[in-house]
Design an enzyme around this catalytic site. Structure first.
Site, PDB file in Angstrom:
ATOM      1  N   TYR A  39      41.785  35.730  38.390  1.00 45.46           N
ATOM      2  CA  TYR A  39      42.949  35.840  39.266  1.00 45.46           C
ATOM      3  C   TYR A  39      42.537  35.613  40.708  1.00 45.46           C
ATOM      4  O   TYR A  39      41.341  35.511  41.020  1.00 45.46           O
ATOM      5  CB  TYR A  39      43.633  37.202  39.096  1.00 45.46           C
ATOM      6  CG  TYR A  39      42.899  38.386  39.699  1.00 45.46           C
ATOM      7  CD1 TYR A  39      41.715  38.856  39.145  1.00 45.46           C
ATOM      8  CD2 TYR A  39      43.394  39.024  40.837  1.00 45.46           C
ATOM      9  CE1 TYR A  39      41.053  39.938  39.706  1.00 45.46           C
ATOM     10  CE2 TYR A  39      42.751  40.113  41.393  1.00 45.46           C
ATOM     11  CZ  TYR A  39      41.571  40.563  40.832  1.00 45.46           C
ATOM     12  OH  TYR A  39      40.914  41.624  41.389  1.00 45.46           O
ATOM     13  N   ARG A  58      37.568  29.855  45.822  1.00 47.11           N
ATOM     14  CA  ARG A  58      37.050  30.920  44.955  1.00 47.11           C
ATOM     15  C   ARG A  58      37.736  30.877  43.588  1.00 47.11           C
ATOM     16  O   ARG A  58      37.090  31.097  42.556  1.00 47.11           O
ATOM     17  CB  ARG A  58      37.237  32.291  45.619  1.00 47.11           C
ATOM     18  CG  ARG A  58      36.584  33.423  44.830  1.00 47.11           C
ATOM     19  CD  ARG A  58      36.603  34.741  45.588  1.00 47.11           C
ATOM     20  NE  ARG A  58      37.956  35.228  45.797  1.00 47.11           N
ATOM     21  CZ  ARG A  58      38.261  36.295  46.542  1.00 47.11           C
ATOM     22  NH1 ARG A  58      37.314  36.978  47.138  1.00 47.11           N
ATOM     23  NH2 ARG A  58      39.510  36.678  46.682  1.00 47.11           N
ATOM     24  N   ARG A 106      43.114  35.116  17.267  1.00 44.41           N
ATOM     25  CA  ARG A 106      42.115  35.996  17.875  1.00 44.41           C
ATOM     26  C   ARG A 106      40.714  35.712  17.324  1.00 44.41           C
ATOM     27  O   ARG A 106      40.470  35.859  16.123  1.00 44.41           O
ATOM     28  CB  ARG A 106      42.477  37.475  17.645  1.00 44.41           C
ATOM     29  CG  ARG A 106      41.548  38.408  18.411  1.00 44.41           C
ATOM     30  CD  ARG A 106      41.844  39.879  18.159  1.00 44.41           C
ATOM     31  NE  ARG A 106      40.922  40.702  18.943  1.00 44.41           N
ATOM     32  CZ  ARG A 106      39.654  40.925  18.595  1.00 44.41           C
ATOM     33  NH1 ARG A 106      39.161  40.424  17.481  1.00 44.41           N
ATOM     34  NH2 ARG A 106      38.870  41.659  19.372  1.00 44.41           N
ATOM     35  N   HIS A 108      36.560  35.671  19.266  1.00 41.21           N
ATOM     36  CA  HIS A 108      35.893  35.788  20.568  1.00 41.21           C
ATOM     37  C   HIS A 108      35.554  34.434  21.191  1.00 41.21           C
ATOM     38  O   HIS A 108      35.729  34.227  22.379  1.00 41.21           O
ATOM     39  CB  HIS A 108      34.603  36.608  20.445  1.00 41.21           C
ATOM     40  CG  HIS A 108      34.849  38.077  20.279  1.00 41.21           C
ATOM     41  ND1 HIS A 108      35.534  38.594  19.202  1.00 41.21           N
ATOM     42  CD2 HIS A 108      34.520  39.130  21.055  1.00 41.21           C
ATOM     43  CE1 HIS A 108      35.609  39.899  19.315  1.00 41.21           C
ATOM     44  NE2 HIS A 108      35.006  40.268  20.440  1.00 41.21           N
ATOM     45  N   LYS A 153      36.075  36.551  39.897  1.00 39.30           N
ATOM     46  CA  LYS A 153      37.268  37.382  40.087  1.00 39.30           C
ATOM     47  C   LYS A 153      38.025  37.437  38.758  1.00 39.30           C
ATOM     48  O   LYS A 153      39.063  36.800  38.565  1.00 39.30           O
ATOM     49  CB  LYS A 153      38.138  36.843  41.228  1.00 39.30           C
ATOM     50  CG  LYS A 153      39.032  37.919  41.842  1.00 39.30           C
ATOM     51  CD  LYS A 153      39.573  37.497  43.185  1.00 39.30           C
ATOM     52  CE  LYS A 153      40.693  38.375  43.694  1.00 39.30           C
ATOM     53  NZ  LYS A 153      40.354  39.737  44.034  1.00 39.30           N
ATOM     54  N   GLU A 185      29.831  47.427  46.330  1.00 36.13           N
ATOM     55  CA  GLU A 185      31.135  47.244  46.991  1.00 36.13           C
ATOM     56  C   GLU A 185      32.086  48.350  46.563  1.00 36.13           C
ATOM     57  O   GLU A 185      31.715  49.262  45.827  1.00 36.13           O
ATOM     58  CB  GLU A 185      31.704  45.872  46.633  1.00 36.13           C
ATOM     59  CG  GLU A 185      31.911  45.682  45.139  1.00 36.13           C
ATOM     60  CD  GLU A 185      32.389  44.285  44.751  1.00 36.13           C
ATOM     61  OE1 GLU A 185      32.832  43.527  45.626  1.00 36.13           O
ATOM     62  OE2 GLU A 185      32.315  43.977  43.547  1.00 36.13           O
TER      63      GLU A 185
HETATM   64  C1  LIG Z   1      35.863  44.012  43.715  1.00 38.16           C
HETATM   65  C2  LIG Z   1      36.349  43.383  44.974  1.00 38.16           C
HETATM   66  N1  LIG Z   1      35.471  43.131  45.959  1.00 38.16           N
HETATM   67  C3  LIG Z   1      35.858  42.568  47.123  1.00 38.16           C
HETATM   68  C4  LIG Z   1      37.193  42.236  47.354  1.00 38.16           C
HETATM   69  C5  LIG Z   1      37.591  41.619  48.663  1.00 38.16           C
HETATM   70  O1  LIG Z   1      37.973  40.285  48.526  1.00 38.16           O
HETATM   71  P1  LIG Z   1      39.022  39.608  49.514  1.00 38.16           P
HETATM   72  O2  LIG Z   1      38.536  39.856  50.918  1.00 38.16           O
HETATM   73  O3  LIG Z   1      38.986  38.179  49.168  1.00 38.16           O
HETATM   74  O4  LIG Z   1      40.354  40.256  49.257  1.00 38.16           O
HETATM   75  C6  LIG Z   1      38.137  42.465  46.343  1.00 38.16           C
HETATM   76  C7  LIG Z   1      39.550  42.097  46.554  1.00 38.16           C
HETATM   77  O5  LIG Z   1      40.391  42.290  45.730  1.00 38.16           O
HETATM   78  C8  LIG Z   1      37.713  43.043  45.118  1.00 38.16           C
HETATM   79  O6  LIG Z   1      38.582  43.283  44.125  1.00 38.16           O
END
Ligand SMILES: Cc1ncc(COP(=O)(O)O)c(C=O)c1O
Length: 287
Positions: A39, A58, A106, A108, A153, A185
């Site tokens: 996403y 990204r 379904r 994997h 992501k 993070e």
């Molecule tokens: C796990 C994670 N790290 C960092 C970020 C920051 O990313 P961005 O600055 O592109 O929103 C997000 C944003 O959703 C995130 O989910």
């Protein structure tokens, strides 16, 4: 009825613009069955997307890294986002894009034939207000229990969901995650440390999602004459930080004033935050 969701808002699903209340996907969609998808979230101010190139680059990286080929060019994604922004009544909003590997029996392994599911919705976005910007937020530290491909992501967000719930259960705003004693993070944001006037960020590698605000803050730091270093940051350095802050599309830049119940630095937003915040607001204003 889903609380706080407008069933009449328009969403995009596989080539069609539909009422959210009418949009349907199969229970065999691999996004539902396996979390097999990615996403992206693109903020827009005054109906103009912010840093869209970075977000779409990204998105393309995420798709390539899990080998989903939608067959779209950059311009197709841009058209989708801009077209959706035109269809909603919001001035300040978030475009949410999701792509999954599609619908298949379904199993994997990747299906031999499946058409990726492409979805987009736009929601109103309320920018962090004066209270958050001026008073800051509280966080706790937690171990990072996620997988080793945090740079993708992915919609497989269970680790992030469980981490965020720990913040809610502790009555704070976010978590700061550590892997093997080093900062990674937040549950849905990047984390920044200030020590002796230097802005520190964890390395851009597979252990974090490189936020679109990562490069932006680097640029803003440079413009403001703030030293910037990207390196491993120990738990002790975070505990002893002069300032801490978080960035994401929805948080923008927010100061952390309480860490594990103790004040960060002087216990209020610091001077490096103030400069970066001003730079961020300027970047939004000059869109
Ligand atoms: C796990 C994670 N790290 C960092 C970020 C920051 O990313 P961005 O600055 O592109 O929103 C997000 C944003 O959703 C995130 O989910």
């Amino acid at each position: 009825m889903i609380p706080n969701v407008d069933p009449d808002s328009i969403v995009y699903l596989n080539g069609e613009y539909l009422r959210l209340g009418d949009a349907r996907i199969s229970v065999l969609d691999r996004g539902f069955i396996f979390g097999d998808g990615i996403y992206e979230v693109v903020p827009a101010y005054g109906r103009k997307p912010f840093r869209m190139d970075g977000h779409l680059a990204r998105l393309e990286r995420s798709l390539a890294s899990i080998k989903i080929n939608v067959g779209w060019q950059r311009g197709d994604w841009e058209k989708l986002v801009v077209g959706m922004l035109d269809r909603v009544p919001f001035e300040t909003s978030m475009a949410y894009l999701q792509v999954t590997r599609g619908v298949a029996k379904r199993d994997h392994a990747f299906p031999a034939q499946a058409t990726p599911t492409v979805f987009c919705m736009v929601s109103a976005f309320e920018r962090p207000g004066a209270a958050l910007r001026e008073q800051g937020i509280a966080v706790i530290s937690v171990p990072d229990l996620r997988w080793l491909h945090c740079e993708i992501k992915s919609v497989s967000l269970l680790g992030n969901v469980l981490a965020k719930q720990q913040a809610v259960d502790a009555g704070v705003d976010e978590v700061v995650q550590f892997r093997d004693g080093y900062l990674s993070e937040g549950a849905s944001c990047n984390v920044w440390v200030v020590k002796n006037g230097t802005l520190l960020a964890p390395l851009r590698n597979n252990l974090i999602l490189e936020g679109i605000r990562y490069r932006l803050l680097e640029e803003l730091a440079q413009a403001a004459g703030i030293r910037f270093e990207s390196r491993r940051i120990s738990q002790q350095e975070v505990e002893q930080a002069d300032e801490l802050m978080l960035t994401s599309a929805t948080k923008e830049v927010l100061p952390v004033v309480k860490y594990n119940g103790k004040p960060v630095g002087a216990g209020r937003p610091g001077p490096v935050y103030a400069k970066l915040r001003a730079g961020y607001d300027q970047a939004v204003a000059s869109l």
